[in-house]
Write a protein that holds these residues in place. Sequence first.
Motif: not given
Length: 118
Positions: A15-16, A73-78, A98-104, A109-113
Motif C-alpha cells: 500500500f503505497l 488509473s491502473f498501471t501494469k507492465l506489458k 498498480v490499482q487506482p487510489c480512492a482519492s488524492l 494497492n500495488v501487487i508485486v509478483s
Amino acid sequence: MRVEDLELIKTRNLFLKEGAPSGEIVLVDNIGGDMYFTFKLKYVGNSEKEGSTQFNVKDDFHAELVIDTKPFSFTKLKEPLYIGNYQGSKYLYLDFIVQPCASLGEPHNVIVSFYVNK
C-alpha cells in the motif's frame, strides 16, 4: 516473456502513497545471496505519453523500482521485466499492478509478483 511461461515464486501486496518508498521485500537466494527490493510510485501528468518504470540497482543485493503512474488509473507492465539471475541458473522476472487510489493522498494497492523461468 509471458506470465504463462513463468513460475511464480513470490507475491506481495503493498500500500503505497506517491513518493513514499515501500519497506524491503526480500527474495531468499541461498546460492547467489538474498536480494532486497523497494518500490516507489511517481505521478506523471495527464499527457498522452506513457509512463516508464525505472529499475535502479544500488548494489549486487539491493534495488529500487520507481513506477510512473497516474492517481486514478491502473498501471501494469506489458510483459514481466527481466531483473537478473536467481539461484544460480534461473532468470528472475518482476511484474506489478498498480490499482487506482480512492482519492488524492490515499495509498494505492500495488501487487508485486516475482517469477522465474520454468
